[in-house]
Write a protein that holds these residues in place. Structure first.
Motif, mmCIF file in Angstrom:
data_model
loop_
_atom_site.group_PDB
_atom_site.id
_atom_site.type_symbol
_atom_site.label_atom_id
_atom_site.label_comp_id
_atom_site.label_asym_id
_atom_site.label_seq_id
_atom_site.Cartn_x
_atom_site.Cartn_y
_atom_site.Cartn_z
ATOM 1 N N MET A 135 67.354 91.070 34.846
ATOM 2 C CA MET A 135 67.097 92.269 34.082
ATOM 3 C C MET A 135 67.833 92.241 32.751
ATOM 4 O O MET A 135 67.297 92.679 31.741
ATOM 5 C CB MET A 135 67.512 93.490 34.927
ATOM 6 N N ILE A 136 69.042 91.733 32.750
ATOM 7 C CA ILE A 136 69.828 91.645 31.524
ATOM 8 C C ILE A 136 69.148 90.709 30.532
ATOM 9 O O ILE A 136 69.078 91.004 29.333
ATOM 10 C CB ILE A 136 71.272 91.154 31.832
ATOM 11 N N ILE A 137 68.630 89.605 31.013
ATOM 12 C CA ILE A 137 67.955 88.649 30.130
ATOM 13 C C ILE A 137 66.718 89.284 29.519
ATOM 14 O O ILE A 137 66.440 89.096 28.332
ATOM 15 C CB ILE A 137 67.610 87.362 30.905
ATOM 16 N N LEU A 143 65.536 93.133 22.906
ATOM 17 C CA LEU A 143 66.338 93.482 21.734
ATOM 18 C C LEU A 143 66.146 92.466 20.618
ATOM 19 O O LEU A 143 65.987 92.837 19.443
ATOM 20 C CB LEU A 143 67.808 93.584 22.123
ATOM 21 N N ILE A 144 66.132 91.195 20.961
ATOM 22 C CA ILE A 144 65.912 90.150 19.955
ATOM 23 C C ILE A 144 64.528 90.292 19.338
ATOM 24 O O ILE A 144 64.352 90.150 18.126
ATOM 25 C CB ILE A 144 66.120 88.752 20.571
ATOM 26 N N PHE A 145 63.530 90.599 20.143
ATOM 27 C CA PHE A 145 62.172 90.778 19.634
ATOM 28 C C PHE A 145 62.091 91.976 18.694
ATOM 29 O O PHE A 145 61.450 91.916 17.643
ATOM 30 C CB PHE A 145 61.190 90.924 20.799
ATOM 31 N N LEU A 146 62.765 93.082 19.038
ATOM 32 C CA LEU A 146 62.784 94.259 18.173
ATOM 33 C C LEU A 146 63.504 93.977 16.855
ATOM 34 O O LEU A 146 63.042 94.379 15.787
ATOM 35 C CB LEU A 146 63.438 95.440 18.887
ATOM 36 N N VAL A 147 64.622 93.272 16.922
ATOM 37 C CA VAL A 147 65.361 92.933 15.702
ATOM 38 C C VAL A 147 64.542 92.004 14.819
ATOM 39 O O VAL A 147 64.488 92.178 13.590
ATOM 40 C CB VAL A 147 66.737 92.312 16.049
ATOM 41 N N SER A 148 63.867 91.033 15.411
ATOM 42 C CA SER A 148 63.044 90.128 14.600
ATOM 43 C C SER A 148 61.851 90.859 13.988
ATOM 44 O O SER A 148 61.464 90.580 12.847
ATOM 45 C CB SER A 148 62.578 88.925 15.426
ATOM 46 N N ALA A 149 61.277 91.818 14.703
ATOM 47 C CA ALA A 149 60.189 92.612 14.133
ATOM 48 C C ALA A 149 60.695 93.447 12.966
ATOM 49 O O ALA A 149 60.039 93.544 11.921
ATOM 50 C CB ALA A 149 59.571 93.513 15.207
ATOM 51 N N ALA A 150 61.869 94.043 13.118
ATOM 52 C CA ALA A 150 62.452 94.834 12.029
ATOM 53 C C ALA A 150 62.740 93.962 10.816
ATOM 54 O O ALA A 150 62.426 94.343 9.680
ATOM 55 C CB ALA A 150 63.731 95.520 12.503
ATOM 56 N N LEU A 151 63.323 92.799 11.037
ATOM 57 C CA LEU A 151 63.613 91.892 9.918
ATOM 58 C C LEU A 151 62.334 91.439 9.225
ATOM 59 O O LEU A 151 62.280 91.366 7.994
ATOM 60 C CB LEU A 151 64.413 90.681 10.399
ATOM 61 N N GLY A 152 61.312 91.144 9.995
ATOM 62 C CA GLY A 152 60.036 90.738 9.406
ATOM 63 C C GLY A 152 59.425 91.833 8.548
ATOM 64 O O GLY A 152 58.931 91.575 7.450
ATOM 65 N N ILE A 167 58.608 99.882 14.265
ATOM 66 C CA ILE A 167 59.176 98.639 14.799
ATOM 67 C C ILE A 167 58.838 98.501 16.282
ATOM 68 O O ILE A 167 58.400 97.440 16.733
ATOM 69 C CB ILE A 167 60.705 98.599 14.592
ATOM 70 N N VAL A 168 59.036 99.564 17.026
ATOM 71 C CA VAL A 168 58.773 99.507 18.467
ATOM 72 C C VAL A 168 57.287 99.269 18.734
ATOM 73 O O VAL A 168 56.923 98.404 19.541
ATOM 74 C CB VAL A 168 59.267 100.798 19.158
ATOM 75 N N ILE A 169 56.431 100.018 18.037
ATOM 76 C CA ILE A 169 54.991 99.855 18.247
ATOM 77 C C ILE A 169 54.545 98.458 17.840
ATOM 78 O O ILE A 169 53.774 97.803 18.539
ATOM 79 C CB ILE A 169 54.206 100.939 17.485
ATOM 80 N N PHE A 170 55.037 97.966 16.700
ATOM 81 C CA PHE A 170 54.686 96.637 16.219
ATOM 82 C C PHE A 170 55.102 95.571 17.226
ATOM 83 O O PHE A 170 54.324 94.676 17.575
ATOM 84 C CB PHE A 170 55.341 96.388 14.860
ATOM 85 N N ALA A 171 56.331 95.663 17.723
ATOM 86 C CA ALA A 171 56.832 94.660 18.668
ATOM 87 C C ALA A 171 56.067 94.694 19.988
ATOM 88 O O ALA A 171 55.702 93.644 20.527
ATOM 89 C CB ALA A 171 58.325 94.879 18.911
#
Length: 99
Positions: free
Chosen positions: A1-3, A9-18, A43-47
């Motif tokens: 679950m942690i992974i 979180l990494i996917f959301l951060v990369s979407a925000a950066l993009g 960001i959330v919807i995009f990801a």
């Protein structure tokens, strides 16, 4: 679950950066920074859309048009961007660059 949470979180951060890089580099792509809640929603919807659309478009392309398999990431990103831009509260617009 942690992974799973770390990957999300990494996917959301990369979407925000993009999206931020697109705002900085692409004329006509505009993020309304006064509405930060709308940007967070975008960001959330995009990801989420991109994570759902990528495997679906890949399976459709694998069956119907195998030549498109190399462009699955671009196609899913385009579809996710179009959906996010159509949401009025997201604060993201794509339009004509200023002359």
């Amino acid at each position: 679950m942690i992974i799973f949470l770390i990957r999300a979180l990494i996917f959301l951060v990369s979407a925000a950066l993009g999206l931020i890089v697109a705002d900085l580099l692409l004329p006509g792509f505009l993020i309304d920074w006064r509405n930060w809640w709308g940007f967070a929603l975008a960001i959330v919807i995009f990801a989420v859309l991109q994570s759902i659309l990528t495997p679906w478009i890949a399976s459709v392309a694998r069956r119907n048009a195998p030549a498109l398999l190399g462009g699955i990431g671009i196609i899913s990103t385009l579809v996710a961007l179009v959906v996010v831009v159509l949401i009025p509260g997201a604060g993201i617009t794509i339009g004509q660059p200023f002359s």
